[in-house]
Scaffold this active site. Structure first.
Site, PDB file in Angstrom:
ATOM      1  N   SER A  88       0.831  -1.206   0.000  1.00 57.52           N
ATOM      2  CA  SER A  88       0.000   0.000   0.000  1.00 57.52           C
ATOM      3  C   SER A  88       0.867   1.259   0.000  1.00 57.52           C
ATOM      4  O   SER A  88       1.652   1.472  -0.922  1.00 57.52           O
ATOM      5  CB  SER A  88      -0.951  -0.038   1.203  1.00 57.52           C
ATOM      6  OG  SER A  88      -1.969   0.942   1.095  1.00 57.52           O
ATOM      7  N   ASP A 140      -8.999  -5.103  -5.516  1.00 56.33           N
ATOM      8  CA  ASP A 140      -8.351  -4.140  -4.621  1.00 56.33           C
ATOM      9  C   ASP A 140      -8.633  -2.701  -5.072  1.00 56.33           C
ATOM     10  O   ASP A 140      -8.197  -2.261  -6.132  1.00 56.33           O
ATOM     11  CB  ASP A 140      -6.839  -4.391  -4.616  1.00 56.33           C
ATOM     12  CG  ASP A 140      -6.098  -3.541  -3.598  1.00 56.33           C
ATOM     13  OD1 ASP A 140      -6.657  -2.544  -3.122  1.00 56.33           O
ATOM     14  OD2 ASP A 140      -4.944  -3.900  -3.274  1.00 56.33           O
TER      15      ASP A 140
END
Length: 313
Positions: A88, A140
């Site tokens: 991330s 995602d």
């Protein structure tokens, strides 16, 4: 083991594998409120003294890591490999760090970015494929968020026939509530904000040339190879640059096994793939971003025909 972190200062650790002759730098993703500040500091800045634009929070984080790890990277023996990994926020910072190191002659290095955000312009995203490999799992949402994808999603929701769907007997009763929500959003200033026209490349370049350099604090003197103070930030709120996920992309998707059961497959592509530039609304789009989901997926991904073709090439 202890760690410190702050705004634009992601936590990280360094590990050495003497048998494999690898030095691994792992950068943590969003965990504390300071990390959230980094995430939402998203105005584009000129990256590393060049023309390409990147996510400003990720850029500042990469600079923080560069100033602490550049000496280590230069000191590595030729038979050692530097491996950068992150998830991330950490993935975006690690990817930009890899580009900084590569541009300064660090060749024995590669970055593996898991669930990275769309953090750099298309030209930069494609040119770093030799040193950055991104991994995206199914739906995602974090790896798909950009002004372009949000506007597309908004338009898709506005154009959808919610009224007809809400009257359909097979539709979930809760849809009526979302119909009213959609009407409210469509009639609010949010629609106008999302519809703001993006800067053209030329006007943004001109803005970069006319804006002052980012203040990085501390001494004006920078050590050899340091990009300190080179970033230039754009003051305007409407910064419609359309970033992509960096590097070569390994996309893990839903697939069926030979016996007909559900499984996972993978294909090698890049950030310009249309499916990666569109937000997929699903019940798993947040869960698919979690580190546990990536860990499980990497251990159960089935080889596909695309994999075999990519391997041959």
């Amino acid at each position: 083991m202890s760690a410190t972190w702050g705004e634009h200062q992601p936590a990280y650790y360094v590990a050495t594998h003497t048998e494999k002759k690898e030095v691994v730098v792992a950068v943590r993703g969003t965990w504390a409120v300071e990390d959230v500040v980094t995430d939402i500091t998203a105005l584009p800045v000129a990256f590393d003294g060049g023309e390409h634009l990147v996510h400003s929070g990720m850029s500042a984080s990469a600079l923080y890591l560069f100033e602490r790890l550049y000496s280590l990277a230069k000191a590595l023996k030729d038979d050692y490999q530097l491996i950068l990994v992150g998830h991330s926020l950490g993935a975006g910072a690690a990817a930009l760090l890899a580009m900084m190191l590569k541009s300064r002659g660090i060749s024995n290095m590669h970055c593996y970015a898991f669930a990275p955000p769309m953090c750099c312009e298309p030209d930069l995203a494609s040119t770093c494929s030799h040193c950055v490999t991104s991994v995206i799992f199914r739906d995602d949402i974090i790896s798909r968020i950009s002004q372009e994808s949000v506007v597309a999603l908004y338009q898709e929701l506005v154009q959808y026939d919610w009224e007809a769907a809400s009257k359909n007997e097979d539709t979930h009763p809760e849809l009526r509530k979302y119909t009213e929500m959609a009407r409210t959003v469509a009639g609010s200033r949010v629609g106008s904000w999302l519809g703001l026209s993006a800067f053209t490349q030329s006007s943004r370049r001109q803005a970069a040339a006319n804006s002052p350099a980012l203040s990085s604090g501390g001494s004006d003197e920078a050590e050899e190879g340091s990009p300190k103070g080179r970033g230039q930030q754009f003051p305007d709120e409407d910064q419609g640059y359309n970033p992509l996920v960096p590097g070569r992309v390994v996309y893990i998707y839903r697939a069926s096994r030979e016996d007909g059961t559900a499984g996972l497959g993978r294909v090698v592509t890049d950030g310009s793939c249309p499916g990666l530039r569109r937000i997929h609304l699903s019940g798993l789009m947040l869960a698919d971003h979690l580190t546990d989901s990536y860990f499980e997926a990497l251990g159960s991904t089935n080889p596909t025909k695309q994999d075999a073709i990519a391997k041959e090439n």
